[in-house]
Design a protein around this motif. Structure first.
Motif, PDB file in Angstrom:
ATOM      1  N   LEU A 285       0.836  -1.205   0.000  1.00  0.00           N
ATOM      2  CA  LEU A 285       0.000   0.000   0.000  1.00  0.00           C
ATOM      3  C   LEU A 285       0.873   1.259   0.000  1.00  0.00           C
ATOM      4  O   LEU A 285       0.534   2.257  -0.637  1.00  0.00           O
ATOM      5  CB  LEU A 285      -0.949  -0.016   1.201  1.00  0.00           C
ATOM      6  N   ALA A 286       2.006   1.200   0.699  1.00  0.00           N
ATOM      7  CA  ALA A 286       2.929   2.337   0.689  1.00  0.00           C
ATOM      8  C   ALA A 286       3.517   2.491  -0.712  1.00  0.00           C
ATOM      9  O   ALA A 286       3.593   3.597  -1.254  1.00  0.00           O
ATOM     10  CB  ALA A 286       4.042   2.111   1.712  1.00  0.00           C
ATOM     11  N   PHE A 287       3.892   1.361  -1.297  1.00  0.00           N
ATOM     12  CA  PHE A 287       4.452   1.413  -2.659  1.00  0.00           C
ATOM     13  C   PHE A 287       3.421   1.962  -3.645  1.00  0.00           C
ATOM     14  O   PHE A 287       3.757   2.686  -4.582  1.00  0.00           O
ATOM     15  CB  PHE A 287       4.926   0.022  -3.096  1.00  0.00           C
ATOM     16  N   ASP A 288       2.170   1.646  -3.389  1.00  0.00           N
ATOM     17  CA  ASP A 288       1.105   2.152  -4.264  1.00  0.00           C
ATOM     18  C   ASP A 288       1.086   3.685  -4.250  1.00  0.00           C
ATOM     19  O   ASP A 288       0.933   4.327  -5.292  1.00  0.00           O
ATOM     20  CB  ASP A 288      -0.242   1.573  -3.810  1.00  0.00           C
ATOM     21  N   LEU A 289       1.283   4.261  -3.048  1.00  0.00           N
ATOM     22  CA  LEU A 289       1.327   5.736  -2.966  1.00  0.00           C
ATOM     23  C   LEU A 289       2.523   6.267  -3.756  1.00  0.00           C
ATOM     24  O   LEU A 289       2.412   7.249  -4.494  1.00  0.00           O
ATOM     25  CB  LEU A 289       1.418   6.182  -1.498  1.00  0.00           C
ATOM     26  N   LEU A 311      10.531  -9.027   2.390  1.00  0.00           N
ATOM     27  CA  LEU A 311      10.095  -8.313   3.591  1.00  0.00           C
ATOM     28  C   LEU A 311      11.266  -8.039   4.530  1.00  0.00           C
ATOM     29  O   LEU A 311      11.177  -7.202   5.422  1.00  0.00           O
ATOM     30  CB  LEU A 311       9.013  -9.109   4.331  1.00  0.00           C
ATOM     31  N   ASP A 312      12.368  -8.772   4.338  1.00  0.00           N
ATOM     32  CA  ASP A 312      13.541  -8.541   5.176  1.00  0.00           C
ATOM     33  C   ASP A 312      14.379  -7.367   4.670  1.00  0.00           C
ATOM     34  O   ASP A 312      15.270  -6.890   5.360  1.00  0.00           O
ATOM     35  CB  ASP A 312      14.417  -9.810   5.223  1.00  0.00           C
ATOM     36  N   LYS A 313      14.125  -6.948   3.434  1.00  0.00           N
ATOM     37  CA  LYS A 313      14.889  -5.810   2.901  1.00  0.00           C
ATOM     38  C   LYS A 313      14.472  -4.547   3.640  1.00  0.00           C
ATOM     39  O   LYS A 313      13.293  -4.407   3.965  1.00  0.00           O
ATOM     40  CB  LYS A 313      14.537  -5.575   1.422  1.00  0.00           C
ATOM     41  N   PRO A 314      15.414  -3.624   3.864  1.00  0.00           N
ATOM     42  CA  PRO A 314      14.981  -2.320   4.380  1.00  0.00           C
ATOM     43  C   PRO A 314      13.937  -1.748   3.421  1.00  0.00           C
ATOM     44  O   PRO A 314      13.989  -2.001   2.209  1.00  0.00           O
ATOM     45  CB  PRO A 314      16.268  -1.491   4.360  1.00  0.00           C
ATOM     46  N   PHE A 315      13.013  -0.979   3.962  1.00  0.00           N
ATOM     47  CA  PHE A 315      11.873  -0.518   3.170  1.00  0.00           C
ATOM     48  C   PHE A 315      12.305   0.243   1.904  1.00  0.00           C
ATOM     49  O   PHE A 315      11.739   0.054   0.822  1.00  0.00           O
ATOM     50  CB  PHE A 315      10.952   0.345   4.043  1.00  0.00           C
ATOM     51  N   TYR A 318      13.361  -2.169  -0.694  1.00  0.00           N
ATOM     52  CA  TYR A 318      12.158  -2.836  -1.205  1.00  0.00           C
ATOM     53  C   TYR A 318      11.536  -1.984  -2.306  1.00  0.00           C
ATOM     54  O   TYR A 318      11.234  -2.460  -3.397  1.00  0.00           O
ATOM     55  CB  TYR A 318      11.193  -3.049  -0.031  1.00  0.00           C
ATOM     56  N   CYS A 319      11.356  -0.690  -2.006  1.00  0.00           N
ATOM     57  CA  CYS A 319      10.708   0.202  -2.977  1.00  0.00           C
ATOM     58  C   CYS A 319      11.569   0.366  -4.225  1.00  0.00           C
ATOM     59  O   CYS A 319      11.063   0.317  -5.347  1.00  0.00           O
ATOM     60  CB  CYS A 319      10.438   1.575  -2.362  1.00  0.00           C
ATOM     61  N   ARG A 320      12.880   0.547  -4.021  1.00  0.00           N
ATOM     62  CA  ARG A 320      13.751   0.734  -5.200  1.00  0.00           C
ATOM     63  C   ARG A 320      13.716  -0.509  -6.078  1.00  0.00           C
ATOM     64  O   ARG A 320      13.601  -0.422  -7.295  1.00  0.00           O
ATOM     65  CB  ARG A 320      15.192   0.999  -4.760  1.00  0.00           C
ATOM     66  N   ASP A 321      13.792  -1.697  -5.441  1.00  0.00           N
ATOM     67  CA  ASP A 321      13.797  -2.942  -6.228  1.00  0.00           C
ATOM     68  C   ASP A 321      12.468  -3.137  -6.957  1.00  0.00           C
ATOM     69  O   ASP A 321      12.429  -3.597  -8.095  1.00  0.00           O
ATOM     70  CB  ASP A 321      14.075  -4.151  -5.319  1.00  0.00           C
ATOM     71  N   LEU A 322      11.396  -2.751  -6.282  1.00  0.00           N
ATOM     72  CA  LEU A 322      10.082  -2.924  -6.920  1.00  0.00           C
ATOM     73  C   LEU A 322       9.908  -1.914  -8.071  1.00  0.00           C
ATOM     74  O   LEU A 322       9.318  -2.241  -9.105  1.00  0.00           O
ATOM     75  CB  LEU A 322       8.967  -2.777  -5.868  1.00  0.00           C
ATOM     76  N   CYS A 323      10.468  -0.727  -7.905  1.00  0.00           N
ATOM     77  CA  CYS A 323      10.435   0.264  -8.992  1.00  0.00           C
ATOM     78  C   CYS A 323      11.184  -0.299 -10.205  1.00  0.00           C
ATOM     79  O   CYS A 323      10.721  -0.176 -11.345  1.00  0.00           O
ATOM     80  CB  CYS A 323      11.110   1.570  -8.572  1.00  0.00           C
ATOM     81  N   GLU A 324      12.318  -0.946  -9.921  1.00  0.00           N
ATOM     82  CA  GLU A 324      13.106  -1.496 -11.025  1.00  0.00           C
ATOM     83  C   GLU A 324      12.323  -2.607 -11.727  1.00  0.00           C
ATOM     84  O   GLU A 324      12.234  -2.650 -12.947  1.00  0.00           O
ATOM     85  CB  GLU A 324      14.409  -2.047 -10.454  1.00  0.00           C
ATOM     86  N   LEU A 325      11.717  -3.447 -10.900  1.00  0.00           N
ATOM     87  CA  LEU A 325      10.929  -4.561 -11.442  1.00  0.00           C
ATOM     88  C   LEU A 325       9.782  -4.056 -12.318  1.00  0.00           C
ATOM     89  O   LEU A 325       9.450  -4.646 -13.344  1.00  0.00           O
ATOM     90  CB  LEU A 325      10.362  -5.364 -10.264  1.00  0.00           C
ATOM     91  N   LYS A 326       9.179  -2.966 -11.889  1.00  0.00           N
ATOM     92  CA  LYS A 326       8.032  -2.418 -12.631  1.00  0.00           C
ATOM     93  C   LYS A 326       8.478  -1.365 -13.650  1.00  0.00           C
ATOM     94  O   LYS A 326       7.641  -0.689 -14.247  1.00  0.00           O
ATOM     95  CB  LYS A 326       7.017  -1.773 -11.655  1.00  0.00           C
ATOM     96  N   GLN A 327       9.782  -1.234 -13.810  1.00  0.00           N
ATOM     97  CA  GLN A 327      10.361  -0.275 -14.764  1.00  0.00           C
ATOM     98  C   GLN A 327       9.830   1.139 -14.558  1.00  0.00           C
ATOM     99  O   GLN A 327       9.409   1.818 -15.503  1.00  0.00           O
ATOM    100  CB  GLN A 327      10.101  -0.755 -16.204  1.00  0.00           C
TER     101      GLN A 327
END
Ligand SMILES: C[S@@+](CC[C@H](N)C(=O)[O-])C[C@H]1O[C@@H](n2cnc3c(N)ncnc32)[C@H](O)[C@@H]1O
Length: 405
Positions: A285-289, A311-315, A318-327
């Motif tokens: 939900l935070a990533f969604d924002l 979930l063990d990654k610092p937040f 987590y966000c940076r990796d997910l941004c990369e994944l979602k380009q």
């Protein structure tokens, strides 16, 4: 409307019509999913209810999750809760005395599963004594063995070869005359596994799997069957395809996403699993924002399910990796990550509370789906009874469809 008795005969059709009406009339409350929308369309119609729910905590939402009908929320909540409760009311199937089986039968069966099996076995009040059980999507075949313990024949149908092999070993050890077939229940040749002598049973066969059984068993001329469905959303089509003529004639159309509603209860999840799920949802939900800001688009962006190690990654990682994944563009380093993470938790509290009106439609939708199956079987010439076989605490999928012709 309160019956506290199993449903059968004209009651099946009557209850279906009442549920159909209820679900159609309040679609704006149960269709939108709070997780993916910052604001729900119904909040404008019911501002007092929305504000009240938004002011509650996550712990408060979780405490009432399994009994949303008890929430003292502003109108129209209590009226909907009352209607939901009366439409969801379904009695227990009569329990018969069943023989005890030797302890060996419980080897390898988790305690809760064994209790479900015992409850299921005690509710099969068929008029004609079954002679050949067919355990559909049997896993290791614990249910089938329980039923065939007194000498009946048993065929177990299962896709997973390891479960087939372990099941065979267990049957041999207990001296049960069982055939364990490695078979895809959805394959064209699955029909060959059934004939009129069989009494098919299925405990928690998912979506298409139990639907296939209803179709094949009625076509094969089986005289009786007993099915406790689960995972209504595990279907191969994008939308739900009703089975009965009655449901096909209804204006209610359900998508695969809608079908997740009846199984969104978390009655049996342990506290560790729940904590992990909360953390994962708050992060999403935070990533969604964040993604709304980075893309400059105020829409939810689906992301794939991630390994729990994320979930063990610092937040911030987590966000940076997910941004990369979602380009997506990389977020800048100066961001206040704690604040964003906190906003995710705040949204989780809001989402869980805003889900409560929706959850009043969980059981009604499940019953609508079960009644579609019951009416289909009636159309195939069966006398059908729908009732619970155990308490919901033992399994939320506690309703059994009994059919005999
Ligand atoms: C939820 S489990 C229920 C197992 C068992 N009836 C019980 O209650 O413990 C569903 C079972 O269906 C099996 N299954 C999944 N897809 C299948 C398929 N296409 N054909 C046959 N079995 C399948 C799974 O391997 C699993 O054992």
């Amino acid at each position: 409307m309160t019956s506290s008795a199993p449903l059968h005969g004209p009651l099946l059709r009557e209850r279906f019509a009442a549920l159909d009406d209820f679900l159609l009339k309040h679609q704006e409350l149960w269709r939108p999913v709070p997780f993916t929308a910052l604001r729900l369309p119904w909040e404008d119609q019911h501002p007092q209810l929305a504000a009240w729910l938004r002011g509650r905590t996550l712990a408060e939402a979780d405490a009432i999750h399994n009994h949303p009908e008890l929430l003292p929320a502003p109108a129209p909540y209590p009226q909907l809760a009352e209607r939901s409760a009366s439409l969801s009311d379904i009695g227990e199937l009569p329990a018969a005395q069943v023989d005890r089986v030797p302890n060996g039968f419980t080897v390898d069966v988790p305690g809760r599963k064994w209790q479900q099996i015992e409850a299921f076995a005690s509710r099969l009040g068929f008029l004609q004594a079954p002679r050949h059980w067919l355990d559909w999507c049997s896993g290791k075949g614990h249910l089938g063995r329980r039923l065939a313990h007194d000498g009946g024949a048993l065929t177990c149908i299962e896709l997973d070869p390891q479960l087939v092999a372990s099941g065979l070993l267990l049957s041999q050890r207990l001296g049960i005359d069982a055939e364990h077939c490695e078979q895809d229940a959805l394959a064209a040749n699955a029909a060959q596994q059934l004939d009129a002598r069989h009494t098919p049973v299925a405990l928690h066969a998912c979506g298409d799997l139990h639907v296939r059984l209803l179709q094949l068993a009625s076509a094969a001329g089986c005289r009786q069957l007993a099915v406790a469905p689960c995972c209504y959303n595990r279907i191969d089509t994008p939308d739900y395809e009703p089975l009965s003529q009655t449901a096909r004639a209804s204006a209610l159309k359900l998508s695969k996403a809608d079908l997740r509603l009846p199984i969104s209860e978390t009655v049996t999840a342990g506290s560790r699993v729940r904590r992990q799920r909360d953390r994962s949802m708050a992060r999403r939900l935070a990533f969604d924002l964040l993604q709304r800001e980075l893309r400059g688009e105020d829409h939810y962006l689906p992301s794939p399910s991630l390994p729990t190690s994320w979930l063990d990654k610092p937040f911030a990682h987590y966000c940076r990796d997910l941004c990369e994944l979602k380009q997506l563009p990389a977020p800048d380093d100066t961001r206040d990550w704690d604040k964003l993470e906190g906003a995710g938790w705040q949204r989780l509290a809001e989402v869980r509370n805003l889900e409560l009106p929706r959850s009043l439609f969980r059981r009604p939708m499940e019953l609508w789906l079960l009644l579609d199956r019951a009416l289909f079987l009636e159309e195939q010439g069966y006398q059908v009874t729908l009732g619970s076989f155990c308490q919901a605490q033992l399994t939320p999928r506690n309703i059994l469809l009994l059919a005999e012709r």
